[in-house]
Design a protein around this motif. Sequence first.
Motif, PDB file in Angstrom:
ATOM      1  N   ILE A 149       0.828  -1.196   0.000  1.00  0.00           N
ATOM      2  CA  ILE A 149       0.000   0.000   0.000  1.00  0.00           C
ATOM      3  C   ILE A 149       0.867   1.253   0.000  1.00  0.00           C
ATOM      4  O   ILE A 149       0.562   2.239  -0.681  1.00  0.00           O
ATOM      5  CB  ILE A 149      -0.939   0.000   1.228  1.00  0.00           C
ATOM      6  CG1 ILE A 149      -1.942  -1.149   1.123  1.00  0.00           C
ATOM      7  CG2 ILE A 149      -1.683   1.315   1.329  1.00  0.00           C
ATOM      8  CD1 ILE A 149      -3.001  -0.964   0.075  1.00  0.00           C
ATOM      9  N   LEU A 150       1.966   1.233   0.763  1.00  0.00           N
ATOM     10  CA  LEU A 150       2.864   2.397   0.763  1.00  0.00           C
ATOM     11  C   LEU A 150       3.521   2.583  -0.601  1.00  0.00           C
ATOM     12  O   LEU A 150       3.740   3.718  -1.037  1.00  0.00           O
ATOM     13  CB  LEU A 150       3.924   2.236   1.850  1.00  0.00           C
ATOM     14  CG  LEU A 150       3.474   2.583   3.273  1.00  0.00           C
ATOM     15  CD1 LEU A 150       4.574   2.258   4.272  1.00  0.00           C
ATOM     16  CD2 LEU A 150       3.082   4.052   3.375  1.00  0.00           C
ATOM     17  N   ALA A 151       3.836   1.487  -1.277  1.00  0.00           N
ATOM     18  CA  ALA A 151       4.395   1.604  -2.633  1.00  0.00           C
ATOM     19  C   ALA A 151       3.376   2.243  -3.570  1.00  0.00           C
ATOM     20  O   ALA A 151       3.719   3.059  -4.432  1.00  0.00           O
ATOM     21  CB  ALA A 151       4.809   0.222  -3.151  1.00  0.00           C
ATOM     22  N   PHE A 152       2.100   1.877  -3.379  1.00  0.00           N
ATOM     23  CA  PHE A 152       1.023   2.488  -4.158  1.00  0.00           C
ATOM     24  C   PHE A 152       0.933   3.982  -3.849  1.00  0.00           C
ATOM     25  O   PHE A 152       0.785   4.814  -4.753  1.00  0.00           O
ATOM     26  CB  PHE A 152      -0.289   1.785  -3.816  1.00  0.00           C
ATOM     27  CG  PHE A 152      -1.517   2.394  -4.424  1.00  0.00           C
ATOM     28  CD1 PHE A 152      -1.701   2.399  -5.798  1.00  0.00           C
ATOM     29  CD2 PHE A 152      -2.508   2.941  -3.625  1.00  0.00           C
ATOM     30  CE1 PHE A 152      -2.842   2.945  -6.365  1.00  0.00           C
ATOM     31  CE2 PHE A 152      -3.656   3.483  -4.178  1.00  0.00           C
ATOM     32  CZ  PHE A 152      -3.817   3.492  -5.550  1.00  0.00           C
ATOM     33  N   ALA A 153       1.046   4.339  -2.564  1.00  0.00           N
ATOM     34  CA  ALA A 153       1.021   5.755  -2.177  1.00  0.00           C
ATOM     35  C   ALA A 153       2.187   6.508  -2.809  1.00  0.00           C
ATOM     36  O   ALA A 153       2.024   7.615  -3.332  1.00  0.00           O
ATOM     37  CB  ALA A 153       1.064   5.874  -0.653  1.00  0.00           C
ATOM     38  N   ASP A 154       3.371   5.903  -2.762  1.00  0.00           N
ATOM     39  CA  ASP A 154       4.545   6.553  -3.359  1.00  0.00           C
ATOM     40  C   ASP A 154       4.350   6.786  -4.848  1.00  0.00           C
ATOM     41  O   ASP A 154       4.756   7.819  -5.391  1.00  0.00           O
ATOM     42  CB  ASP A 154       5.792   5.691  -3.129  1.00  0.00           C
ATOM     43  CG  ASP A 154       6.263   5.712  -1.682  1.00  0.00           C
ATOM     44  OD1 ASP A 154       5.974   6.698  -0.984  1.00  0.00           O
ATOM     45  OD2 ASP A 154       6.916   4.740  -1.256  1.00  0.00           O
ATOM     46  N   GLN A 155       3.706   5.826  -5.512  1.00  0.00           N
ATOM     47  CA  GLN A 155       3.474   5.962  -6.950  1.00  0.00           C
ATOM     48  C   GLN A 155       2.554   7.143  -7.247  1.00  0.00           C
ATOM     49  O   GLN A 155       2.868   7.987  -8.104  1.00  0.00           O
ATOM     50  CB  GLN A 155       2.855   4.682  -7.499  1.00  0.00           C
ATOM     51  CG  GLN A 155       2.466   4.768  -8.975  1.00  0.00           C
ATOM     52  CD  GLN A 155       1.627   3.571  -9.418  1.00  0.00           C
ATOM     53  OE1 GLN A 155       1.665   2.518  -8.794  1.00  0.00           O
ATOM     54  NE2 GLN A 155       0.869   3.735 -10.481  1.00  0.00           N
ATOM     55  N   LEU A 156       1.413   7.222  -6.543  1.00  0.00           N
ATOM     56  CA  LEU A 156       0.456   8.298  -6.803  1.00  0.00           C
ATOM     57  C   LEU A 156       1.027   9.658  -6.414  1.00  0.00           C
ATOM     58  O   LEU A 156       0.862  10.649  -7.141  1.00  0.00           O
ATOM     59  CB  LEU A 156      -0.843   8.051  -6.043  1.00  0.00           C
ATOM     60  CG  LEU A 156      -1.702   6.863  -6.480  1.00  0.00           C
ATOM     61  CD1 LEU A 156      -3.032   6.880  -5.749  1.00  0.00           C
ATOM     62  CD2 LEU A 156      -1.952   6.884  -7.982  1.00  0.00           C
ATOM     63  N   LEU A 157       1.696   9.710  -5.274  1.00  0.00           N
ATOM     64  CA  LEU A 157       2.286  10.974  -4.839  1.00  0.00           C
ATOM     65  C   LEU A 157       3.420  11.385  -5.776  1.00  0.00           C
ATOM     66  O   LEU A 157       3.585  12.572  -6.089  1.00  0.00           O
ATOM     67  CB  LEU A 157       2.798  10.848  -3.405  1.00  0.00           C
ATOM     68  CG  LEU A 157       1.722  10.666  -2.333  1.00  0.00           C
ATOM     69  CD1 LEU A 157       2.357  10.344  -0.994  1.00  0.00           C
ATOM     70  CD2 LEU A 157       0.856  11.915  -2.213  1.00  0.00           C
ATOM     71  N   GLY A 158       4.205  10.407  -6.217  1.00  0.00           N
ATOM     72  CA  GLY A 158       5.314  10.701  -7.124  1.00  0.00           C
ATOM     73  C   GLY A 158       4.853  11.314  -8.434  1.00  0.00           C
ATOM     74  O   GLY A 158       5.560  12.133  -9.033  1.00  0.00           O
ATOM     75  N   GLU A 159       3.663  10.921  -8.888  1.00  0.00           N
ATOM     76  CA  GLU A 159       3.119  11.506 -10.119  1.00  0.00           C
ATOM     77  C   GLU A 159       2.873  13.001  -9.970  1.00  0.00           C
ATOM     78  O   GLU A 159       2.820  13.735 -10.965  1.00  0.00           O
ATOM     79  CB  GLU A 159       1.812  10.790 -10.491  1.00  0.00           C
ATOM     80  CG  GLU A 159       2.013   9.345 -10.931  1.00  0.00           C
ATOM     81  CD  GLU A 159       0.706   8.600 -11.110  1.00  0.00           C
ATOM     82  OE1 GLU A 159      -0.361   9.229 -10.893  1.00  0.00           O
ATOM     83  OE2 GLU A 159       0.728   7.408 -11.451  1.00  0.00           O
ATOM     84  N   GLU A 160       2.713  13.462  -8.731  1.00  0.00           N
ATOM     85  CA  GLU A 160       2.524  14.894  -8.468  1.00  0.00           C
ATOM     86  C   GLU A 160       3.766  15.504  -7.817  1.00  0.00           C
ATOM     87  O   GLU A 160       3.704  16.586  -7.236  1.00  0.00           O
ATOM     88  CB  GLU A 160       1.309  15.100  -7.561  1.00  0.00           C
ATOM     89  CG  GLU A 160       0.003  14.585  -8.131  1.00  0.00           C
ATOM     90  CD  GLU A 160      -0.398  15.282  -9.425  1.00  0.00           C
ATOM     91  OE1 GLU A 160       0.112  16.391  -9.682  1.00  0.00           O
ATOM     92  OE2 GLU A 160      -1.221  14.715 -10.176  1.00  0.00           O
ATOM     93  N   ASN A 161       4.905  14.807  -7.941  1.00  0.00           N
ATOM     94  CA  ASN A 161       6.191  15.292  -7.416  1.00  0.00           C
ATOM     95  C   ASN A 161       6.122  15.542  -5.910  1.00  0.00           C
ATOM     96  O   ASN A 161       6.653  16.539  -5.407  1.00  0.00           O
ATOM     97  CB  ASN A 161       6.633  16.562  -8.145  1.00  0.00           C
ATOM     98  CG  ASN A 161       8.151  16.747  -8.124  1.00  0.00           C
ATOM     99  OD1 ASN A 161       8.883  15.839  -7.729  1.00  0.00           O
ATOM    100  ND2 ASN A 161       8.609  17.915  -8.531  1.00  0.00           N
ATOM    101  N   LEU A 162       5.454  14.643  -5.196  1.00  0.00           N
ATOM    102  CA  LEU A 162       5.338  14.720  -3.747  1.00  0.00           C
ATOM    103  C   LEU A 162       5.984  13.489  -3.120  1.00  0.00           C
ATOM    104  O   LEU A 162       5.941  12.397  -3.696  1.00  0.00           O
ATOM    105  CB  LEU A 162       3.871  14.787  -3.317  1.00  0.00           C
ATOM    106  CG  LEU A 162       3.093  16.056  -3.651  1.00  0.00           C
ATOM    107  CD1 LEU A 162       1.604  15.840  -3.414  1.00  0.00           C
ATOM    108  CD2 LEU A 162       3.599  17.238  -2.827  1.00  0.00           C
ATOM    109  N   THR A 163       6.568  13.648  -1.947  1.00  0.00           N
ATOM    110  CA  THR A 163       7.139  12.529  -1.212  1.00  0.00           C
ATOM    111  C   THR A 163       6.693  12.594   0.243  1.00  0.00           C
ATOM    112  O   THR A 163       6.315  13.657   0.755  1.00  0.00           O
ATOM    113  CB  THR A 163       8.680  12.548  -1.255  1.00  0.00           C
ATOM    114  OG1 THR A 163       9.137  13.805  -0.740  1.00  0.00           O
ATOM    115  CG2 THR A 163       9.192  12.357  -2.682  1.00  0.00           C
ATOM    116  N   LEU A 164       6.725  11.438   0.905  1.00  0.00           N
ATOM    117  CA  LEU A 164       6.388  11.346   2.322  1.00  0.00           C
ATOM    118  C   LEU A 164       7.654  11.454   3.163  1.00  0.00           C
ATOM    119  O   LEU A 164       8.624  10.711   2.941  1.00  0.00           O
ATOM    120  CB  LEU A 164       5.709  10.011   2.618  1.00  0.00           C
ATOM    121  CG  LEU A 164       4.247   9.840   2.206  1.00  0.00           C
ATOM    122  CD1 LEU A 164       3.881   8.362   2.244  1.00  0.00           C
ATOM    123  CD2 LEU A 164       3.329  10.635   3.119  1.00  0.00           C
TER     124      LEU A 164
END
Length: 348
Positions: A149-164
């Motif tokens: 799930i975190l990998a999925f979050a990283d993918q979606l956030l990465g598309e908007e140039n965002l990181t956790l």
Amino acid sequence: MKVKPRDIDRTLQSPPGAIQVFLLFGPEGGLVRERGETLARSLVPDPDDPFAVSRLSEEDIKSDPAGLADAMSALSLTGGGRLVRLRLSGDSPAAAAWLKDFEAGAAPAEARLVIEAGDLKKGSRLRKLAEEGKRAAAIACYAESGGDILAFADQLLGEENLTLAPEARALFAPLIEGNRQLARAEIEKLILYHGTAQQRGGEPGVITREDIAEVCAAGGEAALDQVVDPALLGDPVSADRGYARALSAGLSPVGVLRALQRKIDQIDVAASAGGDPGALARAGVPRFGPPADLFRQQSRLWTGRRLDHARKLAFDAERAVKRSGAPVEAIVGELLIRIARGAQSARR
């Protein structure tokens, strides 16, 4: 055919041309819905185009057993490919009968079919037909690990140039673990909070622990419940008052809309999983006490076509608020009243 776990993502992104029917099933209802959306986007240019996509529910084919055959044999009005989406809670004799005829060459099909079902056991006729079919594919959807799930979050956030940030990641993981669809809703709220990459002029952004507490389910949920819960229980006066208080407190209308969509998804996930305490846990809602009783009351009012209609109303409202210059507060306020009146009607 039975799609192996390692081949699922590739199948969803590039559906084989020889496969015309896709059966998504499993105990993880959020993942079933999420993969259904991904598959729909791969099969047609616009999954929301009513001329290209037909939607059927379990109630539709129960009341009209020929409904699925009619939808699959209908010709496209625009000349492009067509898609039929069928949502089930479990095994379906009508869907299994059509699939058997289709595999035997006795049922014409001018469209491709995506079936989103519940947790089908190995003895399920529909599952067996899809797994053994030559023009059908069965895709099992089981609970993902926190890392997935975190990998999925990283993918979606990465598309908007965002990181956790690391501390944000530790807080975020328990909130989204176990349900892909609910995870997407929380991730989209974070993107909305920070702004898309285009809105930020391409500048990178970092999501902090404070952002998680402010935006996601752990923060502000109680205030949003004061708006969403009365609406879903059929109390328009309390819903309207709660909405006014939420706006005065600084909550955004879009946040209220997202909370309503999330609750609709939770009701759907819990119902698909059987409605027991385990199902409530998978839906991300309390399993015991007054909060669980409140959720069960809502679930009894919102079932079948009524729940599908509520989801469509929320989706239409979301599209409306995205238009430039749209009166966002009024659109969401009207949606809440319509939802509350729908619940009133269900209680009569």
